[in-house]
Every structure is written in C-alpha cells, then in structure tokens.
Design an enzyme around this catalytic site. Structure first.
Site, mmCIF file in Angstrom:
data_model
loop_
_atom_site.group_PDB
_atom_site.id
_atom_site.type_symbol
_atom_site.label_atom_id
_atom_site.label_comp_id
_atom_site.label_asym_id
_atom_site.label_seq_id
_atom_site.Cartn_x
_atom_site.Cartn_y
_atom_site.Cartn_z
ATOM 1 N N LYS A 27 0.813 -1.224 0.000
ATOM 2 C CA LYS A 27 0.000 0.000 0.000
ATOM 3 C C LYS A 27 0.845 1.273 0.000
ATOM 4 O O LYS A 27 0.444 2.285 -0.550
ATOM 5 C CB LYS A 27 -0.949 0.003 1.208
ATOM 6 C CG LYS A 27 -2.052 -1.030 1.090
ATOM 7 C CD LYS A 27 -3.040 -0.931 2.232
ATOM 8 C CE LYS A 27 -4.038 -2.089 2.145
ATOM 9 N NZ LYS A 27 -5.086 -2.008 3.140
ATOM 10 N N THR A 74 6.015 -1.679 19.930
ATOM 11 C CA THR A 74 7.182 -0.801 19.796
ATOM 12 C C THR A 74 6.689 0.641 19.906
ATOM 13 O O THR A 74 6.069 1.166 18.971
ATOM 14 C CB THR A 74 7.860 -1.028 18.421
ATOM 15 O OG1 THR A 74 8.022 -2.432 18.224
ATOM 16 C CG2 THR A 74 9.200 -0.333 18.336
ATOM 17 N N GLY A 90 -13.670 -7.326 11.180
ATOM 18 C CA GLY A 90 -13.515 -6.429 10.044
ATOM 19 C C GLY A 90 -14.104 -6.927 8.733
ATOM 20 O O GLY A 90 -13.780 -6.371 7.681
ATOM 21 N N ASN A 111 1.134 0.375 21.282
ATOM 22 C CA ASN A 111 1.873 -0.498 20.362
ATOM 23 C C ASN A 111 3.019 -1.188 21.080
ATOM 24 O O ASN A 111 3.555 -0.685 22.061
ATOM 25 C CB ASN A 111 2.406 0.329 19.178
ATOM 26 C CG ASN A 111 2.834 -0.554 18.030
ATOM 27 O OD1 ASN A 111 2.114 -1.498 17.673
ATOM 28 N ND2 ASN A 111 3.986 -0.291 17.445
HETATM 29 P P1 ATR Z 1 -0.141 -3.627 8.676
HETATM 30 O O1 ATR Z 1 0.167 -2.977 7.370
HETATM 31 O O2 ATR Z 1 -1.094 -4.772 8.565
HETATM 32 O O3 ATR Z 1 -0.538 -2.647 9.739
HETATM 33 P P2 ATR Z 1 2.510 -3.689 9.724
HETATM 34 O O4 ATR Z 1 2.758 -2.342 9.147
HETATM 35 O O5 ATR Z 1 3.570 -4.729 9.617
HETATM 36 O O6 ATR Z 1 1.208 -4.340 9.122
HETATM 37 O O7 ATR Z 1 2.149 -3.478 11.288
HETATM 38 C C1 ATR Z 1 1.906 -4.530 12.121
HETATM 39 C C2 ATR Z 1 1.471 -4.018 13.511
HETATM 40 O O8 ATR Z 1 1.185 -5.156 14.319
HETATM 41 C C3 ATR Z 1 2.529 -3.239 14.244
HETATM 42 O O9 ATR Z 1 1.913 -2.308 15.090
HETATM 43 C C4 ATR Z 1 3.233 -4.340 15.052
HETATM 44 O O10 ATR Z 1 3.887 -3.871 16.196
HETATM 45 P P3 ATR Z 1 5.412 -3.299 16.096
HETATM 46 O O11 ATR Z 1 5.290 -1.894 15.616
HETATM 47 O O12 ATR Z 1 5.909 -3.421 17.470
HETATM 48 O O13 ATR Z 1 6.126 -4.210 15.121
HETATM 49 C C5 ATR Z 1 2.036 -5.142 15.462
HETATM 50 N N1 ATR Z 1 2.338 -6.531 15.829
HETATM 51 C C6 ATR Z 1 2.838 -7.509 15.030
HETATM 52 N N2 ATR Z 1 2.893 -8.690 15.690
HETATM 53 C C7 ATR Z 1 2.427 -8.453 16.949
HETATM 54 C C8 ATR Z 1 2.232 -9.247 18.125
HETATM 55 N N3 ATR Z 1 2.520 -10.552 18.118
HETATM 56 N N4 ATR Z 1 1.719 -8.655 19.211
HETATM 57 C C9 ATR Z 1 1.395 -7.346 19.224
HETATM 58 N N5 ATR Z 1 1.557 -6.526 18.157
HETATM 59 C C10 ATR Z 1 2.057 -7.074 17.030
#
Ligand code: ATR
Length: 282
Positions: free
Chosen positions: A72, A160, A247, A158
């Site tokens: 995207k 992170t 969703g 979040n």
């Molecule tokens: P998308 O485009 O679907 O939003 P993305 O940009 O990779 O995908 O973002 C994934 C989100 O899920 C992020 O907020 C990630 O947290 P980080 O910023 O810390 O990476 C979060 N995320 C991924 N795996 C996770 C988990 N097991 N528990 C909690 N948050 C998770």
C-alpha cells in the site's frame, strides 16, 4: 506475477500473499448485483518488483487494481494523482489506470471502516475514548477519518512505542493522539478498542488487560473470521465487551467504495456481508 486476468473489463487485487483474498468474490458479487460484467482476479506480485509488475498489469489493459499487504505504501509512491484521503493516509488501496496512462490512487480503508462502524453497527465516536492497538500501515487510513469524528481522546498502544510515536507525529495536523505501550494500559477505560495488530495473523490477541473495558465498550478487530471468531473477538467476548465485531464489514465496505470509484455505481453491502460469513456472530 503468478496469474493474469483475461477479459475486457479487467480488475485485480495485488498483494503478497494474496491467495486468501476475498476481494474477487466480493467484486463479482457486486457486479452480479449491478448487472455489470467484470473480471476480477487475485494476482501475487514479487516482493521486490512491485513497480515493474504493476506497470505490466497496466500494459495488459487492466482498468484498476486494489492493493493489499505489503504494497500500500509503494502504491502511494507511484501515483501520478492522489485523492486527499490517500494523501492523508500515505497509503493507497485503490488504483485507477487512466486512459491517458496516468495512475490515480485512492484509499478507501478509512471510509470502509467508518461506514461499517457507524452505519452497519451504529457505534458512536463523538466524545468517546478510542484505543487503537497497533501502529502499522493498517492504522494510517483510519486516523484522519476517526479524528474528524471528534472523539474525546484517541490513544495508540503499540508493542514498539517508537512506531506509535512516529504515527502520532505524522498525523498531528489531524488532531491530538496519545501513545503508550501495552504495559501502561489498565488505568483508563475505553469506549471503543480497535485491534490493528498483525498478532491476528498468528491467531493471537495483543497482550492487553481486561480492565480497559467498561460496561458499554465495543471491540473491533480489523481482521475477520469467516468460519470462527478471531482471537481478539474471542478475547473481547470472554472479557464481557458489550459488542465484539470483526472487520468483515469493513472489507466489504472498502471494496464497495473501490467499486464506486471504478464503476460509478453504489452497491448494497448488507446481503453480501451476511453471505460471506458462515458462523453466527453474537
Ligand atoms: P499492517 O500494514 O497490517 O498494519 P505492519 O505495518 O507490519 O502491518 O504493522 C503490524 C502491527 O502489528 C505493528 O503495530 C506491530 O507492532 P510493532 O510496531 O511493534 O512491530 C504489530 N504486531 C505484530 N505482531 C504483533 C504481536 N505478536 N503482538 C502485538 N503486536 C504485534
């Protein structure tokens, strides 16, 4: 590129992975409802060759594509023209291959989300405390539409923290966004909790305490479950959320808006949402 659409009025969803996508089924259902003839397929593009493979689809005569994970942002970058909402989001999910060769980009995720939440589920945003879990690309399309509905507060939690801070900073012109990590949650209750984390892909809910739910709190998972509830919806049901939504409606509503952009026709979404789900929501 793994497959190619093969008739005149051609559209596709492009992503990687993309085989799971319901978009072909949804767009064909819209076409049947509106008596249009379209060919809409799911096309997997190489992770490292998005621009060239997209241009190939344009050369093949496709009229537009939906863009899904993880392209995207790259789609936003290659557009010659952006709608204001795509510009705000910094991400694009709908491309129009124009007759003059230009590519126009739009983002229908935000409107899909708010239509599902407000029109289909009659939820309220104004003066409510909203919590978003996750700070990835999926959140970008939601922030400006949510803030325009004047919530009392909007918080992003979040894993992170830095990623939430970057997002809040990018959208500071749209309104005030608070950020925190998951272990800071528990002091305040929220009226609407939206799960936008990729944890759902592993069928897990993010690590959040149940005391963030009040008596009337609504939980909304941007992911969906066709045969069974998502992990976050199950968590919300267990913890006594007043409503636990997923969703699927958003998916259909964002598709309906893309359909409108391409064909100029509005579709009725309720019967299509109901037809896709095979388990009973409560
Ligand atoms: P998308 O485009 O679907 O939003 P993305 O940009 O990779 O995908 O973002 C994934 C989100 O899920 C992020 O907020 C990630 O947290 P980080 O910023 O810390 O990476 C979060 N995320 C991924 N795996 C996770 C988990 N097991 N528990 C909690 N948050 C998770």
């Amino acid at each position: 590129m793994e497959s190619q659409a093969a008739s005149a009025n051609r559209y596709a969803v492009v992503g990687n992975p993309v085989s799971h996508s319901l978009s072909p089924q949804i767009h064909h259902a819209f076409a049947r409802q509106t008596n249009l003839s379209i060919d809409y397929s799911a096309i997997k593009l190489a992770l490292d060759n998005f621009n060239l493979e997209l241009r190939d689809l344009q050369k093949l005569g496709l009229k537009g594509v939906n863009v899904t994970i993880p392209f995207k942002r790259q789609a936003w970058e290659i557009c010659d023209h952006l709608s204001p909402r795509a510009d705000d989001a910094g991400a694009v999910n709908t491309l129009v291959f124009r007759e003059d060769g230009d590519i126009a980009g739009d983002n229908t995720d935000g409107v899909g989300f708010t239509r599902d939440l407000l029109d289909n589920h009659h939820a309220l945003i104004k003066h409510r405390a909203i919590l978003i879990l996750g700070a990835g690309g999926a959140v970008r399309g939601l922030l400006a539409p949510l803030l325009s509905l004047q919530p009392d507060s909007l918080t992003i939690a979040n894993r992170t923290l830095k990623n939430a801070e970057i997002l809040a900073d990018d959208f500071r012109d749209s309104g005030d966004i608070k950020v925190c990590s998951y272990n800071e949650l528990g002091r305040d209750k929220f009226d609407l909790i939206i799960n936008a984390t990729a944890a759902s892909l592993d069928n897990e809910a993010p690590p959040i305490p149940e005391n963030i739910l009040g008596i009337n709190s609504i939980c909304y998972d941007m992911m969906y479950g066709i045969d069974s509830p998502t992990a976050f919806v199950s968590w919300a049901q267990r913890c006594g959320a007043s409503r636990a939504l997923d969703g699927l409606g958003m998916l259909v509503e964002q598709a309906a808006e893309s359909f409108f952009i391409w064909h100029g026709v509005r579709v009725k979404t309720a019967e299509i949402i109901a037809g896709l789900r095979t388990y009973q929501e409560n």
